[in-house]
Design a protein around this motif. Structure first.
Motif, PDB file in Angstrom:
ATOM      1  N   LEU A  10      25.236   9.152 -12.347  1.00 53.25           N
ATOM      2  CA  LEU A  10      23.841   9.980 -13.655  1.00 53.25           C
ATOM      3  C   LEU A  10      22.850  11.254 -12.647  1.00 53.25           C
ATOM      4  CD1 LEU A  10      21.253   8.232 -14.760  1.00 53.25           C
ATOM      5  CD2 LEU A  10      20.436   7.001 -12.759  1.00 53.25           C
ATOM      6  N   ALA A  11      22.623  11.310 -11.324  1.00 51.93           N
ATOM      7  CA  ALA A  11      22.293  12.486 -11.349  1.00 51.93           C
ATOM      8  C   ALA A  11      22.024  13.885 -11.955  1.00 51.93           C
ATOM      9  CB  ALA A  11      22.267  12.453  -9.811  1.00 51.93           C
ATOM     10  N   LEU A  12      23.596  13.632 -11.651  1.00 49.17           N
ATOM     11  CA  LEU A  12      24.206  14.921 -13.183  1.00 49.17           C
ATOM     12  C   LEU A  12      24.346  14.743 -14.386  1.00 49.17           C
ATOM     13  CD1 LEU A  12      25.721  17.837 -11.924  1.00 49.17           C
ATOM     14  CD2 LEU A  12      27.731  16.022 -12.735  1.00 49.17           C
ATOM     15  N   ALA A  13      24.301  13.976 -15.023  1.00 47.53           N
ATOM     16  CA  ALA A  13      23.279  13.809 -16.183  1.00 47.53           C
ATOM     17  C   ALA A  13      21.903  14.035 -16.609  1.00 47.53           C
ATOM     18  CB  ALA A  13      24.134  12.066 -16.440  1.00 47.53           C
ATOM     19  N   ILE A  14      21.044  13.583 -15.474  1.00 44.65           N
ATOM     20  CA  ILE A  14      19.268  13.864 -14.970  1.00 44.65           C
ATOM     21  C   ILE A  14      19.104  15.445 -15.121  1.00 44.65           C
ATOM     22  CG2 ILE A  14      17.443  13.412 -14.914  1.00 44.65           C
ATOM     23  CD1 ILE A  14      18.423  10.909 -13.928  1.00 44.65           C
ATOM     24  N   THR A  15      19.733  15.999 -14.426  1.00 47.21           N
ATOM     25  CA  THR A  15      19.282  17.576 -14.057  1.00 47.21           C
ATOM     26  C   THR A  15      20.289  18.263 -14.915  1.00 47.21           C
ATOM     27  OG1 THR A  15      20.267  16.753 -11.733  1.00 47.21           O
ATOM     28  CG2 THR A  15      20.324  19.248 -12.782  1.00 47.21           C
ATOM     29  N   LEU A  16      21.687  18.092 -15.914  1.00 43.11           N
ATOM     30  CA  LEU A  16      21.837  18.986 -16.791  1.00 43.11           C
ATOM     31  C   LEU A  16      21.051  18.331 -18.101  1.00 43.11           C
ATOM     32  CD1 LEU A  16      25.313  19.513 -16.754  1.00 43.11           C
ATOM     33  CD2 LEU A  16      25.027  18.750 -18.822  1.00 43.11           C
ATOM     34  N   ALA A  17      20.467  17.649 -18.077  1.00 44.39           N
ATOM     35  CA  ALA A  17      19.594  17.189 -19.412  1.00 44.39           C
ATOM     36  C   ALA A  17      18.249  18.362 -18.960  1.00 44.39           C
ATOM     37  CB  ALA A  17      18.921  15.764 -19.556  1.00 44.39           C
ATOM     38  N   LEU A  18      17.418  18.465 -17.955  1.00 40.61           N
ATOM     39  CA  LEU A  18      16.813  18.831 -17.321  1.00 40.61           C
ATOM     40  C   LEU A  18      16.556  21.003 -17.554  1.00 40.61           C
ATOM     41  CD1 LEU A  18      14.545  16.696 -14.538  1.00 40.61           C
ATOM     42  CD2 LEU A  18      14.164  17.238 -16.936  1.00 40.61           C
ATOM     43  N   VAL A  19      17.664  20.520 -16.771  1.00 38.84           N
ATOM     44  CA  VAL A  19      17.958  22.378 -17.313  1.00 38.84           C
ATOM     45  C   VAL A  19      18.100  22.465 -18.486  1.00 38.84           C
ATOM     46  CG1 VAL A  19      19.674  24.241 -17.031  1.00 38.84           C
ATOM     47  CG2 VAL A  19      19.275  22.189 -15.063  1.00 38.84           C
ATOM     48  N   VAL A  20      18.941  22.117 -19.509  1.00 41.54           N
ATOM     49  CA  VAL A  20      18.959  22.192 -21.306  1.00 41.54           C
ATOM     50  C   VAL A  20      17.391  21.996 -21.683  1.00 41.54           C
ATOM     51  CG1 VAL A  20      19.933  21.826 -22.983  1.00 41.54           C
ATOM     52  CG2 VAL A  20      20.931  21.147 -21.132  1.00 41.54           C
ATOM     53  N   LYS A  21      16.496  21.224 -21.115  1.00 46.02           N
ATOM     54  CA  LYS A  21      15.200  20.987 -22.580  1.00 46.02           C
ATOM     55  C   LYS A  21      14.631  22.477 -21.219  1.00 46.02           C
ATOM     56  CE  LYS A  21      14.872  16.324 -23.003  1.00 46.02           C
ATOM     57  NZ  LYS A  21      14.616  15.683 -22.487  1.00 46.02           N
ATOM     58  N   VAL A  22      14.061  22.919 -20.582  1.00 43.59           N
ATOM     59  CA  VAL A  22      13.987  24.067 -19.349  1.00 43.59           C
ATOM     60  C   VAL A  22      14.328  25.270 -20.345  1.00 43.59           C
ATOM     61  CG1 VAL A  22      13.666  25.707 -17.887  1.00 43.59           C
ATOM     62  CG2 VAL A  22      13.153  22.957 -17.057  1.00 43.59           C
ATOM     63  N   ILE A  23      16.213  25.616 -20.699  1.00 43.27           N
ATOM     64  CA  ILE A  23      16.070  26.436 -21.358  1.00 43.27           C
ATOM     65  C   ILE A  23      15.528  26.450 -22.685  1.00 43.27           C
ATOM     66  CG2 ILE A  23      18.361  27.726 -21.900  1.00 43.27           C
ATOM     67  CD1 ILE A  23      20.070  27.336 -19.727  1.00 43.27           C
ATOM     68  N   ILE A  24      16.252  25.363 -23.169  1.00 48.18           N
ATOM     69  CA  ILE A  24      15.010  25.448 -25.306  1.00 48.18           C
ATOM     70  C   ILE A  24      13.406  26.071 -24.932  1.00 48.18           C
ATOM     71  CG2 ILE A  24      14.563  23.792 -26.620  1.00 48.18           C
ATOM     72  CD1 ILE A  24      17.132  22.759 -26.349  1.00 48.18           C
ATOM     73  N   LEU A  25      12.375  25.046 -23.547  1.00 46.43           N
ATOM     74  CA  LEU A  25      11.772  25.250 -23.579  1.00 46.43           C
ATOM     75  C   LEU A  25      10.686  27.230 -23.249  1.00 46.43           C
ATOM     76  CD1 LEU A  25      10.128  21.830 -22.108  1.00 46.43           C
ATOM     77  CD2 LEU A  25       9.517  22.813 -24.405  1.00 46.43           C
ATOM     78  N   SER A  26      12.425  27.280 -23.138  1.00 42.07           N
ATOM     79  CA  SER A  26      11.357  29.015 -22.330  1.00 42.07           C
ATOM     80  C   SER A  26      12.113  30.106 -23.735  1.00 42.07           C
ATOM     81  CB  SER A  26      12.139  28.964 -21.102  1.00 42.07           C
ATOM     82  OG  SER A  26      13.661  29.449 -21.428  1.00 42.07           O
ATOM     83  N   MET A  27      12.900  29.733 -24.185  1.00 38.60           N
ATOM     84  CA  MET A  27      12.970  30.443 -25.850  1.00 38.60           C
ATOM     85  C   MET A  27      12.160  29.573 -26.329  1.00 38.60           C
ATOM     86  SD  MET A  27      17.421  29.516 -26.017  1.00 38.60           S
ATOM     87  CE  MET A  27      17.286  29.034 -26.973  1.00 38.60           C
ATOM     88  N   LEU A  28      11.440  28.502 -26.287  1.00 39.09           N
ATOM     89  CA  LEU A  28      10.854  27.963 -27.451  1.00 39.09           C
ATOM     90  C   LEU A  28       9.389  29.380 -27.078  1.00 39.09           C
ATOM     91  CD1 LEU A  28      11.274  24.555 -28.297  1.00 39.09           C
ATOM     92  CD2 LEU A  28      11.145  26.780 -29.981  1.00 39.09           C
ATOM     93  N   TRP A  29       8.832  29.736 -25.596  1.00 38.32           N
ATOM     94  CA  TRP A  29       8.140  30.136 -25.597  1.00 38.32           C
ATOM     95  C   TRP A  29       8.269  31.715 -25.906  1.00 38.32           C
ATOM     96  CZ3 TRP A  29       7.022  34.248 -22.198  1.00 38.32           C
ATOM     97  CH2 TRP A  29       5.426  34.294 -21.656  1.00 38.32           C
ATOM     98  N   LYS A  30       9.440  32.444 -25.094  1.00 37.04           N
ATOM     99  CA  LYS A  30       9.387  33.091 -25.624  1.00 37.04           C
ATOM    100  C   LYS A  30       9.320  33.575 -27.496  1.00 37.04           C
ATOM    101  CE  LYS A  30      11.624  37.165 -24.357  1.00 37.04           C
ATOM    102  NZ  LYS A  30      10.882  38.541 -23.484  1.00 37.04           N
ATOM    103  N   ALA A  31      10.048  32.980 -28.164  1.00 36.16           N
ATOM    104  CA  ALA A  31       9.751  33.905 -29.652  1.00 36.16           C
ATOM    105  C   ALA A  31       8.283  33.383 -29.710  1.00 36.16           C
ATOM    106  CB  ALA A  31      10.402  32.125 -30.025  1.00 36.16           C
ATOM    107  N   PHE A  32       7.367  32.676 -29.646  1.00 35.65           N
ATOM    108  CA  PHE A  32       6.383  32.244 -30.796  1.00 35.65           C
ATOM    109  C   PHE A  32       4.932  32.579 -29.523  1.00 35.65           C
ATOM    110  CE2 PHE A  32       9.582  29.565 -32.401  1.00 35.65           C
ATOM    111  CZ  PHE A  32       9.717  29.693 -33.756  1.00 35.65           C
TER     112      PHE A  32
END
Length: 71
Positions: A10-32
């Motif tokens: 569970l801890a690894l799954a949550i960490t992986l999900a958070l890392v993916v979300k941070v990457i997506i949010l940073s790409m959106l911020w950079k783009a817009f």
């Protein structure tokens, strides 16, 4: 028989999900939101504060009456 699917802890799954979300949010911020398209788009801080925090009364435009009883 099929092998059982591998389940992440569970801890690894949550960490992986958070890392993916941070990457997506940073790409959106950079783009817009990273920089305005032109330097003309920058507003003075005082003007922005006044618009956002100011208490301005919103007055609706006068309605035109189709049948004026006074005429």
């Amino acid at each position: 028989m099929r092998p059982a699917p591998v389940r992440l802890p569970l801890a690894l799954a949550i960490t992986l999900a958070l890392v993916v979300k941070v990457i997506i949010l940073s790409m959106l911020w950079k783009a817009f939101f990273s920089a305005p398209q032109t330097k003309k788009m920058r507003l003075p801080t005082e003007q922005v504060e006044q618009k956002l925090l100011g208490t301005q009364a919103i007055v609706p435009p006068p309605m035109k009456a189709e049948h004026d009883p006074l005429r």
